[in-house]
Design a protein around this motif. Structure first.
Motif, PDB file in Angstrom:
ATOM      1  N   LEU A 171       0.829  -1.200   0.000  1.00  0.00           N
ATOM      2  CA  LEU A 171       0.000   0.000   0.000  1.00  0.00           C
ATOM      3  C   LEU A 171       0.867   1.254   0.000  1.00  0.00           C
ATOM      4  CD1 LEU A 171      -2.854   1.286   0.241  1.00  0.00           C
ATOM      5  CD2 LEU A 171      -2.564   1.172   2.725  1.00  0.00           C
ATOM      6  N   VAL A 172       0.392   2.251  -0.733  1.00  0.00           N
ATOM      7  CA  VAL A 172       1.046   3.560  -0.775  1.00  0.00           C
ATOM      8  C   VAL A 172       0.178   4.550   0.000  1.00  0.00           C
ATOM      9  CG1 VAL A 172       1.963   5.374  -2.259  1.00  0.00           C
ATOM     10  CG2 VAL A 172       1.979   2.987  -3.040  1.00  0.00           C
ATOM     11  N   ILE A 173       0.794   5.307   0.896  1.00  0.00           N
ATOM     12  CA  ILE A 173       0.059   6.302   1.691  1.00  0.00           C
ATOM     13  C   ILE A 173      -0.072   7.581   0.853  1.00  0.00           C
ATOM     14  CG2 ILE A 173      -0.093   7.495   3.891  1.00  0.00           C
ATOM     15  CD1 ILE A 173      -0.099   4.450   4.087  1.00  0.00           C
ATOM     16  N   LEU A 174      -1.223   7.760   0.202  1.00  0.00           N
ATOM     17  CA  LEU A 174      -1.413   8.910  -0.675  1.00  0.00           C
ATOM     18  C   LEU A 174      -2.048  10.104   0.021  1.00  0.00           C
ATOM     19  CD1 LEU A 174      -2.683   7.305  -4.035  1.00  0.00           C
ATOM     20  CD2 LEU A 174      -0.379   8.101  -3.471  1.00  0.00           C
TER      21      LEU A 174
ATOM     22  N   ASN B 282      13.274   5.339  -8.106  1.00  0.00           N
ATOM     23  CA  ASN B 282      13.291   5.444  -6.649  1.00  0.00           C
ATOM     24  C   ASN B 282      12.097   6.230  -6.113  1.00  0.00           C
ATOM     25  OD1 ASN B 282      14.155   7.886  -7.707  1.00  0.00           O
ATOM     26  ND2 ASN B 282      15.666   8.262  -6.088  1.00  0.00           N
ATOM     27  N   LYS B 283      11.242   6.707  -7.013  1.00  0.00           N
ATOM     28  CA  LYS B 283      10.017   7.403  -6.610  1.00  0.00           C
ATOM     29  C   LYS B 283       9.064   7.414  -7.808  1.00  0.00           C
ATOM     30  CE  LYS B 283      12.311  11.854  -7.454  1.00  0.00           C
ATOM     31  NZ  LYS B 283      12.690  13.173  -6.888  1.00  0.00           N
ATOM     32  N   PHE B 284       7.821   7.752  -7.543  1.00  0.00           N
ATOM     33  CA  PHE B 284       6.853   7.880  -8.628  1.00  0.00           C
ATOM     34  C   PHE B 284       5.878   8.994  -8.284  1.00  0.00           C
ATOM     35  CE2 PHE B 284       5.295   4.504  -5.800  1.00  0.00           C
ATOM     36  CZ  PHE B 284       3.980   4.873  -5.563  1.00  0.00           C
ATOM     37  N   ALA B 285       5.202   9.487  -9.311  1.00  0.00           N
ATOM     38  CA  ALA B 285       4.269  10.601  -9.146  1.00  0.00           C
ATOM     39  C   ALA B 285       2.853  10.139  -9.451  1.00  0.00           C
ATOM     40  CB  ALA B 285       4.656  11.754 -10.069  1.00  0.00           C
ATOM     41  N   VAL B 286       1.896  10.621  -8.651  1.00  0.00           N
ATOM     42  CA  VAL B 286       0.481  10.308  -8.841  1.00  0.00           C
ATOM     43  C   VAL B 286      -0.282  11.622  -8.960  1.00  0.00           C
ATOM     44  CG1 VAL B 286      -1.579   9.224  -7.866  1.00  0.00           C
ATOM     45  CG2 VAL B 286       0.672   8.178  -7.498  1.00  0.00           C
TER      46      VAL B 286
ATOM     47  N   ILE C  49       4.185  12.784  -4.657  1.00  0.00           N
ATOM     48  CA  ILE C  49       5.500  12.244  -4.990  1.00  0.00           C
ATOM     49  C   ILE C  49       5.811  11.174  -3.950  1.00  0.00           C
ATOM     50  CG2 ILE C  49       7.909  12.759  -5.454  1.00  0.00           C
ATOM     51  CD1 ILE C  49       5.912  14.141  -7.325  1.00  0.00           C
ATOM     52  N   CYS C  50       5.868   9.935  -4.393  1.00  0.00           N
ATOM     53  CA  CYS C  50       5.941   8.793  -3.475  1.00  0.00           C
ATOM     54  C   CYS C  50       7.333   8.178  -3.477  1.00  0.00           C
ATOM     55  CB  CYS C  50       4.907   7.743  -3.858  1.00  0.00           C
ATOM     56  SG  CYS C  50       3.223   8.405  -4.031  1.00  0.00           S
ATOM     57  N   TYR C  51       7.793   7.777  -2.303  1.00  0.00           N
ATOM     58  CA  TYR C  51       9.108   7.143  -2.157  1.00  0.00           C
ATOM     59  C   TYR C  51       9.027   6.096  -1.046  1.00  0.00           C
ATOM     60  CZ  TYR C  51       9.503  10.477   1.702  1.00  0.00           C
ATOM     61  OH  TYR C  51       9.274  11.199   2.853  1.00  0.00           O
ATOM     62  N   TYR C  52      10.002   5.209  -1.029  1.00  0.00           N
ATOM     63  CA  TYR C  52       9.946   4.051  -0.136  1.00  0.00           C
ATOM     64  C   TYR C  52      10.653   4.348   1.186  1.00  0.00           C
ATOM     65  CZ  TYR C  52      10.282  -0.830   1.390  1.00  0.00           C
ATOM     66  OH  TYR C  52      10.175  -1.995   2.073  1.00  0.00           O
TER      67      TYR C  52
ATOM     68  N   SER D 299       4.235   9.524   0.785  1.00  0.00           N
ATOM     69  CA  SER D 299       4.174  10.558  -0.245  1.00  0.00           C
ATOM     70  C   SER D 299       4.325  11.946   0.347  1.00  0.00           C
ATOM     71  CB  SER D 299       2.838  10.471  -1.001  1.00  0.00           C
ATOM     72  OG  SER D 299       1.750  10.716  -0.121  1.00  0.00           O
ATOM     73  N   LYS D 300       4.888  12.823  -0.453  1.00  0.00           N
ATOM     74  CA  LYS D 300       4.878  14.256  -0.187  1.00  0.00           C
ATOM     75  C   LYS D 300       4.001  14.889  -1.248  1.00  0.00           C
ATOM     76  CE  LYS D 300       8.372  16.511   1.312  1.00  0.00           C
ATOM     77  NZ  LYS D 300       9.675  17.201   1.491  1.00  0.00           N
ATOM     78  N   LEU D 301       3.178  15.845  -0.849  1.00  0.00           N
ATOM     79  CA  LEU D 301       2.175  16.404  -1.745  1.00  0.00           C
ATOM     80  C   LEU D 301       2.565  17.788  -2.260  1.00  0.00           C
ATOM     81  CD1 LEU D 301       0.596  14.024  -0.567  1.00  0.00           C
ATOM     82  CD2 LEU D 301      -1.399  15.534  -0.403  1.00  0.00           C
TER      83      LEU D 301
END
Length: 335
Positions: free
Chosen positions: A49-52, A68-72, A81-84, A93-95
């Motif tokens: 799960l990704v914390i959006l 190393n990251k992805f954008a939603v 901007i999501c990272y592990y 994620s950072k918004l």
């Protein structure tokens, strides 16, 4: 074709998916406001799960070049901007907030892994810095973009007065392209304080997505159900070339106009030269292989290559089509 796996976790429409080639991970986004990263463990794909932290639908997703990251992008007017996080074994994620005035329809990473371009139904294209301390490194190759703070807006492009979709960077990162729902495609060079913008108007139905197959050639797909080819000449001026499913027409030049926009497309609706409707063939049938709107185009080229000779398209007709450019002799000058 044989169905191998079914990734079952979302309970609403899956609106975005991307597959990272090196790490072999799949990321999905959905109208259920969730995103999952899928890792293959043996014969199964296991979701994380990704914390959006979204209160509206997730609409699009894309891995960064370094994976190393992805954008939603979302309907909440925000970009995640999501990272592990290794310690907690989850993706956080950072918004990027309060920058868009409507839903974010598309995201595209610059090759430097820092800059992110977005389009929105507010008609604007924006470029942001996504530098995250501890995830990204200060890189001299990235230039001043690695010195920008997270979420800092680098530029806002007001070229379109309609919904904007399908943004992409060229392989070098020097040119940005995106499309509008007003049957126009926009090209921006030297993205920064003094960009050089250019647009191409065409008489057919609007596009939904674009893909650079080389520095001088772009494939556009959309409601015409047939990929469109756009090329840049030796002066760097873009124009429509032809539909990929048909031979180059002798009157294509009279159907389409290309023009520079010094003030971000202030006069974008006016053609550089007079354009008549005499060359338009009203009997031309829509589509070819696809029978409905094409809403996605993906490169099948080698990672890091400056050109793509094979790509795939998918549409609302449920078809996935692979296209090859090797034998398109009239397009070789653009590849």
């Amino acid at each position: 074709m044989e169905r191998v796996h079914v990734l079952q976790k979302h309970d609403q429409i899956v609106s975005g998916i991307d597959w990272s080639p090196r790490s072999n991970r799949i990321v999905t986004a959905s109208h259920d406001r969730n995103s999952y990263v899928w890792n293959q463990e043996g014969p199964e794909w296991v979701p994380t799960l990704v914390i959006l932290r979204l209160n509206r639908a997730a609409l699009c997703v894309q891995w960064s070049p370094r994976e190393n990251k992805f954008a939603v992008g979302s309907g909440a007017k925000t970009v995640c901007i999501c990272y592990y996080e290794q310690d907690n074994n989850w993706w956080v994620s950072k918004l990027i907030r309060k920058r868009h005035d409507s839903s974010v329809t598309s995201v595209a990473w610059h090759p430097n892994n820092i800059l992110l371009a977005t389009t929105s139904t507010d008609g604007k294209c924006r470029v942001f810095s996504t530098f995250i301390k501890g995830v990204d490194t200060r890189d001299s190759k990235a230039g001043s973009s690695s010195d920008s703070k997270f979420g800092e807006q680098i530029i806002q492009l007001d070229l379109s007065f309609s919904w904007a979709f399908g943004v992409k960077w060229s392989p070098s990162g020097n040119t940005l392209a995106y499309v509008g729902h007003n049957s126009m495609i926009y090209f921006v060079d030297d993205v920064g304080p003094s960009p050089l913008a250019q647009n191409v108007a065409f008489r057919d139905l609007p596009l939904r997505d674009v893909l650079f197959v080389s520095e001088k050639m772009v494939i556009g797909v959309g409601f015409d159900c047939n990929p469109m080819v756009f090329g840049a000449d030796e002066r760097g001026i873009w124009s429509f070339v032809r539909f990929l499913g048909e031979r180059k027409s002798s009157f294509s030049g009279s159907k389409y106009g290309s023009q520079f926009s010094e003030a971000f497309g202030k006069f974008y609706g006016q053609s550089k030269t007079g354009v008549s409707n005499d060359g338009i063939d009203p009997s031309r049938s829509r589509g070819g292989v696809h029978e409905n709107c094409i809403n996605c185009v993906v490169s099948l080229g080698e990672e890091g290559s400056s050109r793509t000779l094979r790509f795939s398209t998918s549409g609302l007709d449920g078809r996935v089509v692979i296209w090859a450019l090797e034998n398109q002799e009239d397009l070789s000058e653009y590849l």
